[in-house]
Write a protein that holds these residues in place. Structure first.
Motif, PDB file in Angstrom:
ATOM      1  N   GLY A  43       0.834  -1.199   0.000  1.00  0.00           N
ATOM      2  CA  GLY A  43       0.000   0.000   0.000  1.00  0.00           C
ATOM      3  C   GLY A  43       0.875   1.257   0.000  1.00  0.00           C
ATOM      4  O   GLY A  43       2.090   1.185  -0.206  1.00  0.00           O
ATOM      5  N   GLU A  44       0.241   2.375   0.255  1.00  0.00           N
ATOM      6  CA  GLU A  44       0.957   3.659   0.194  1.00  0.00           C
ATOM      7  C   GLU A  44       1.611   4.005   1.534  1.00  0.00           C
ATOM      8  O   GLU A  44       2.825   4.150   1.640  1.00  0.00           O
ATOM      9  CB  GLU A  44      -0.057   4.738  -0.197  1.00  0.00           C
ATOM     10  CG  GLU A  44       0.491   6.135  -0.200  1.00  0.00           C
ATOM     11  CD  GLU A  44      -0.527   7.148  -0.734  1.00  0.00           C
ATOM     12  OE1 GLU A  44      -1.183   6.865  -1.756  1.00  0.00           O
ATOM     13  OE2 GLU A  44      -0.665   8.216  -0.119  1.00  0.00           O
ATOM     14  N   GLY A  45       0.765   4.101   2.551  1.00  0.00           N
ATOM     15  CA  GLY A  45       1.273   4.470   3.863  1.00  0.00           C
ATOM     16  C   GLY A  45       0.115   4.491   4.844  1.00  0.00           C
ATOM     17  O   GLY A  45      -1.041   4.499   4.433  1.00  0.00           O
ATOM     18  N   PRO A  46       0.421   4.499   6.138  1.00  0.00           N
ATOM     19  CA  PRO A  46      -0.645   4.473   7.137  1.00  0.00           C
ATOM     20  C   PRO A  46      -1.539   5.707   7.044  1.00  0.00           C
ATOM     21  O   PRO A  46      -1.070   6.803   6.737  1.00  0.00           O
ATOM     22  CB  PRO A  46       0.114   4.494   8.464  1.00  0.00           C
ATOM     23  CG  PRO A  46       1.532   4.157   8.137  1.00  0.00           C
ATOM     24  CD  PRO A  46       1.758   4.529   6.723  1.00  0.00           C
ATOM     25  N   GLY A  47      -2.818   5.508   7.317  1.00  0.00           N
ATOM     26  CA  GLY A  47      -3.753   6.622   7.453  1.00  0.00           C
ATOM     27  C   GLY A  47      -4.035   6.837   8.936  1.00  0.00           C
ATOM     28  O   GLY A  47      -3.316   6.327   9.810  1.00  0.00           O
ATOM     29  N   GLU A  50      -4.656   3.531  10.989  1.00  0.00           N
ATOM     30  CA  GLU A  50      -3.453   2.698  11.066  1.00  0.00           C
ATOM     31  C   GLU A  50      -2.437   3.329  12.022  1.00  0.00           C
ATOM     32  O   GLU A  50      -1.781   2.641  12.799  1.00  0.00           O
ATOM     33  CB  GLU A  50      -2.842   2.542   9.663  1.00  0.00           C
ATOM     34  CG  GLU A  50      -3.695   1.715   8.694  1.00  0.00           C
ATOM     35  CD  GLU A  50      -4.878   2.476   8.117  1.00  0.00           C
ATOM     36  OE1 GLU A  50      -4.854   3.711   8.141  1.00  0.00           O
ATOM     37  OE2 GLU A  50      -5.840   1.813   7.642  1.00  0.00           O
ATOM     38  N   ALA A  56      -1.781  -2.312   9.576  1.00  0.00           N
ATOM     39  CA  ALA A  56      -1.998  -1.850   8.198  1.00  0.00           C
ATOM     40  C   ALA A  56      -3.433  -2.104   7.742  1.00  0.00           C
ATOM     41  O   ALA A  56      -4.028  -3.144   8.071  1.00  0.00           O
ATOM     42  CB  ALA A  56      -1.031  -2.565   7.251  1.00  0.00           C
ATOM     43  N   PHE A  57      -3.968  -1.175   7.003  1.00  0.00           N
ATOM     44  CA  PHE A  57      -5.286  -1.329   6.373  1.00  0.00           C
ATOM     45  C   PHE A  57      -6.384  -1.783   7.349  1.00  0.00           C
ATOM     46  O   PHE A  57      -6.974  -2.851   7.192  1.00  0.00           O
ATOM     47  CB  PHE A  57      -5.201  -2.300   5.177  1.00  0.00           C
ATOM     48  CG  PHE A  57      -4.665  -1.645   3.928  1.00  0.00           C
ATOM     49  CD1 PHE A  57      -5.496  -0.905   3.106  1.00  0.00           C
ATOM     50  CD2 PHE A  57      -3.330  -1.753   3.587  1.00  0.00           C
ATOM     51  CE1 PHE A  57      -5.007  -0.288   1.955  1.00  0.00           C
ATOM     52  CE2 PHE A  57      -2.832  -1.143   2.439  1.00  0.00           C
ATOM     53  CZ  PHE A  57      -3.675  -0.409   1.619  1.00  0.00           C
ATOM     54  N   SER A  61     -10.575   1.745   3.806  1.00  0.00           N
ATOM     55  CA  SER A  61      -9.957   1.018   2.682  1.00  0.00           C
ATOM     56  C   SER A  61      -9.616  -0.399   3.097  1.00  0.00           C
ATOM     57  O   SER A  61      -9.704  -1.332   2.291  1.00  0.00           O
ATOM     58  CB  SER A  61      -8.652   1.637   2.200  1.00  0.00           C
ATOM     59  OG  SER A  61      -8.584   2.960   2.323  1.00  0.00           O
ATOM     60  N   ASN A  84       3.565  -1.327   3.505  1.00  0.00           N
ATOM     61  CA  ASN A  84       3.370  -0.044   2.834  1.00  0.00           C
ATOM     62  C   ASN A  84       4.699   0.524   2.345  1.00  0.00           C
ATOM     63  O   ASN A  84       5.760   0.155   2.848  1.00  0.00           O
ATOM     64  CB  ASN A  84       2.745   0.960   3.818  1.00  0.00           C
ATOM     65  CG  ASN A  84       1.251   0.747   3.989  1.00  0.00           C
ATOM     66  OD1 ASN A  84       0.511   0.673   3.018  1.00  0.00           O
ATOM     67  ND2 ASN A  84       0.813   0.647   5.241  1.00  0.00           N
ATOM     68  N   HIS A 158      -5.814   1.230  -5.687  1.00  0.00           N
ATOM     69  CA  HIS A 158      -5.881   1.272  -4.227  1.00  0.00           C
ATOM     70  C   HIS A 158      -7.356   1.159  -3.828  1.00  0.00           C
ATOM     71  O   HIS A 158      -8.218   1.752  -4.500  1.00  0.00           O
ATOM     72  CB  HIS A 158      -5.302   2.603  -3.735  1.00  0.00           C
ATOM     73  CG  HIS A 158      -5.024   2.623  -2.272  1.00  0.00           C
ATOM     74  ND1 HIS A 158      -6.028   2.731  -1.334  1.00  0.00           N
ATOM     75  CD2 HIS A 158      -3.869   2.531  -1.580  1.00  0.00           C
ATOM     76  CE1 HIS A 158      -5.485   2.719  -0.122  1.00  0.00           C
ATOM     77  NE2 HIS A 158      -4.181   2.599  -0.251  1.00  0.00           N
TER      78      HIS A 158
HETATM   79  N1  URA Z   1      -3.853   2.986   2.968  1.00  0.00           N
HETATM   80  C1  URA Z   1      -2.630   2.470   2.712  1.00  0.00           C
HETATM   81  O1  URA Z   1      -2.070   2.654   1.636  1.00  0.00           O
HETATM   82  N2  URA Z   1      -2.048   1.747   3.661  1.00  0.00           N
HETATM   83  C2  URA Z   1      -2.616   1.497   4.836  1.00  0.00           C
HETATM   84  O2  URA Z   1      -2.027   0.813   5.659  1.00  0.00           O
HETATM   85  C3  URA Z   1      -3.893   2.044   5.065  1.00  0.00           C
HETATM   86  C4  URA Z   1      -4.490   2.790   4.117  1.00  0.00           C
END
Ligand code: URA
Length: 196
Positions: A43-47, A50, A56-57, A61, A84, A158
């Protein structure tokens, strides 16, 4: 032992101060799933959620991702590991900068090396661009197998893009069907999916 190596790496990531994101993070999101996973989701990164939980996730999403995985017959516990591009939340969920991504990328590379998955799935433009080409267009690349460092990669959307634009779900499912077929080919010919 992979478990020990992963714990060692986790500690390193948790103490990381290589980029400014450490200043605003609550929790580092190392990544979660099975250490025997043959599929590695990027994925991209924590929101927000998270960053609060360290998992993660887990936000909106993440819930959609869980539904997609379930439709594929995959579970987080057995089939996939989710990591991520960056392990700390960029403030306001902005896209991580190129510098933040390059500081963090060695951790993802190490995770992939340790888990040694047969299939990598990049979720969204940032994950794909971070691993391949910062000028790439996800709408063009998705659905086509790629090779990176000798590993198969399936780029797809995504889940947050699917939430914003449900019309993309059809293409996303086509991409995941390719992942299921590849999983049967490379990992488990008996893998059960109720849809294909
Ligand atoms: N979106 C992401 O790309 N990664 C996450 O861990 C949560 C949301």
């Amino acid at each position: 032992m992979i478990k020990d190596e992963i714990s060692k790496l986790r500690k390193e990531v948790e103490n990381c101060k290589k980029c400014p994101l450490y200043k605003t993070r609550n929790k580092v999101v190392f990544g979660n799933g099975s250490l025997n996973a043959k599929i590695f989701l990027v994925g991209e990164g924590p929101g927000f959620d998270e960053d609060r939980t360290g998992v993660a996730f887990v936000g909106r999403s993440g819930k959609l991702l869980d539904k997609i995985l379930e439709a594929c017959g995959f579970t987080r516990e057995k089939h996939v590991f989710i990591g991520n591009i960056v392990k700390c939340r960029p403030p306001q969920n902005r896209i991580p900068t190129i510098d933040e991504q390059s500081s963090c990328l060695p951790f993802l590379e190490k995770q992939v090396e340790l888990l040694n998955p047969d299939i990598i799935v990049t979720l969204g433009a940032t994950a794909y661009k971070g691993l391949f080409d910062s000028n790439a267009k996800i709408t063009r690349e998705r659905g086509n197998w790629k090779i990176r460092n000798n590993r198969l990669v399936m780029p797809t959307y995504h889940p947050s893009a699917l939430l914003r634009n449900p019309a993309l779900k059809k293409d996303s499912w086509e991409d995941f069907k390719k992942v299921i077929l590849k999983y049967r080919e490379l990992v488990d010919p008996e893998h059960f999916c109720k849809y294909i």
